[in-house]
Design an enzyme around this catalytic site. Structure first.
Site, PDB file in Angstrom:
ATOM      1  N   HIS A  61      -7.703   3.368   0.405  1.00 57.99           N
ATOM      2  CA  HIS A  61      -7.748   3.442   1.881  1.00 57.99           C
ATOM      3  C   HIS A  61      -8.545   4.673   2.347  1.00 57.99           C
ATOM      4  O   HIS A  61      -7.994   5.563   3.008  1.00 57.99           O
ATOM      5  CB  HIS A  61      -6.325   3.448   2.461  1.00 57.99           C
ATOM      6  CG  HIS A  61      -6.272   2.940   3.885  1.00 57.99           C
ATOM      7  ND1 HIS A  61      -5.220   2.236   4.401  1.00 57.99           N
ATOM      8  CD2 HIS A  61      -7.163   3.057   4.906  1.00 57.99           C
ATOM      9  CE1 HIS A  61      -5.451   1.946   5.675  1.00 57.99           C
ATOM     10  NE2 HIS A  61      -6.628   2.439   6.004  1.00 57.99           N
ATOM     11  N   GLU A 107       0.845  -1.177   0.000  1.00 58.66           N
ATOM     12  CA  GLU A 107       0.000   0.000   0.000  1.00 58.66           C
ATOM     13  C   GLU A 107       0.889   1.239   0.000  1.00 58.66           C
ATOM     14  O   GLU A 107       1.774   1.311   0.856  1.00 58.66           O
ATOM     15  CB  GLU A 107      -0.879  -0.019   1.246  1.00 58.66           C
ATOM     16  CG  GLU A 107      -2.025   0.949   1.157  1.00 58.66           C
ATOM     17  CD  GLU A 107      -3.040   0.752   2.284  1.00 58.66           C
ATOM     18  OE1 GLU A 107      -3.214   1.707   3.040  1.00 58.66           O
ATOM     19  OE2 GLU A 107      -3.633  -0.340   2.395  1.00 58.66           O
TER      20      GLU A 107
HETATM   21  C1  GLV Z   1      -7.476   3.499   9.370  1.00 63.14           C
HETATM   22  O1  GLV Z   1      -7.241   2.580   8.653  1.00 63.14           O
HETATM   23  C2  GLV Z   1      -7.297   3.491  10.779  1.00 63.14           C
HETATM   24  O2  GLV Z   1      -6.746   2.520  11.326  1.00 63.14           O
HETATM   25  O3  GLV Z   1      -7.683   4.471  11.417  1.00 63.14           O
END
Ligand code: GLV
Length: 322
Positions: free
Chosen positions: A282, A263
């Site tokens: 994400h 990622e």
């Molecule tokens: C996002 O992925 C988080 O862990 O806040």
């Protein structure tokens, strides 16, 4: 002298207003993961860190920051941080639980619907002039009512997903190491039962040693060939290579991934070439209100740590014992 604090990436000034006048803030540049050179240089004097999930805090980094008194993550997941190493040094680690539950659960249902009903493809076909008639057999998707949703990890987000899923008439089963009482109508089953019974498998577990690679070839082959996998948790819970094979060879029908391994996923990655794989960058917590609140919570944790108060949201409260 105000304590020096490193912020791994820029945030809107209104979101971090509580830091004004309290700390000497050094901010990293935008649009790149990790700790930028200006921050690494400042580490020896840093007393606090605010980091995004793209900035790793490991033993090597901690070694360079002997004055550090608090690490505050603007995320609920803390897999980017070596929490044990922080604990050994007596450094509290803060995170932002709760506030992103709804946004992430909403996105989960959005992804599920998008894949189950071919939203990206049908919208693209309409735009490209392939909507020539009302096609009785075109863009046929899956029904939700009566189908089974398998949730892996019935934490806050998993429960919020279960709650929403019931509104769509889905039957909800879940698996995690131990069953827990819940008011969202989710039935505890074994991992194998969940994989075999679910039309949708949705991942909501933290990334740790027992969940890394959990969904590999064996798990993917145990799922229905019509099943859809949704991952809004952490990319490495799924073995990417195995998923590419599962999607291209029809072991499962489709996947929707808001998180990937690696990622960000490079633009030439084979997953992008698969028509049955939907990938978002994400964005689980990406709503105005949620991201602002996450930043505010990260500042609250940081200031508490600098003032020697317990962090409002601390993942290693052992640092306060003894
Ligand atoms: C996002 O992925 C988080 O862990 O806040």
């Amino acid at each position: 002298m105000k304590p020096m604090v490193l912020l791994s990436h820029p945030l809107p000034s209104e979101w971090i207003a509580s830091l004004e006048g309290q700390v000497h803030l050094i901010v990293g540049p935008d649009e790149r993961p990790g700790w930028a050179p200006n921050l690494l240089e400042a580490l020896p004097a840093a007393e606090g860190l605010i980091c995004l999930l793209t900035a790793r805090v490991d033993e090597a980094l901690l070694d360079r920051a002997p004055r550090l008194r608090v690490v505050s993550n603007m995320a609920v997941g803390v897999d980017n941080i070596d929490v044990a190493a922080c604990t050994r040094r007596g450094i509290p680690v803060g995170n932002t639980p709760g506030v992103l539950t709804d946004a992430t659960a909403d996105l989960t249902l959005g992804l599920l619907l998008a894949v189950a009903r071919w939203l990206p493809q049908s919208a693209q076909d309409a735009r490209a002039g392939r909507w020539t008639t009302w096609s009785p057999t075109g863009w046929l998707g899956a029904d939700l009512r009566g189908a089974t949703l398998g949730i892996i990890g019935l934490g806050k987000i998993g429960m919020a997903v279960a709650e929403r899923a019931r509104g769509f008439g889905l039957r909800v089963v879940y698996w995690q190491p131990r069953p827990k009482e819940n008011k969202v109508g989710a039935t505890y089953v074994s991992f194998e039962e969940l994989l075999a019974a679910s039309d949708f498998v949705s991942l909501h577990c933290p990334l740790n040693d027992s969940t890394r690679g959990l969904i590999g070839e064996t798990a993917l082959r145990a799922m229905k060939p019509t099943a859809i996998l949704i991952n809004v948790a952490r990319g490495p819970v799924v073995q990417t290579e195995a998923l590419v094979r599962a999607l291209s060879q029809g072991w499962i029908a489709a996947a929707a991934l808001d998180v990937t391994d690696p990622e960000p996923l490079p633009s030439d990655h084979p997953l992008y070439s698969l028509p049955n794989c939907l990938i978002t960058p994400h964005i689980g917590s990406a709503t105005y209100g949620t991201r602002r609140r996450m930043a505010e919570m990260a500042c609250e944790n940081l200031l508490a740590g600098l003032e020697g108060r317990p962090l409002p949201h601390c993942v290693n409260p052992q640092v306060y014992e003894g």
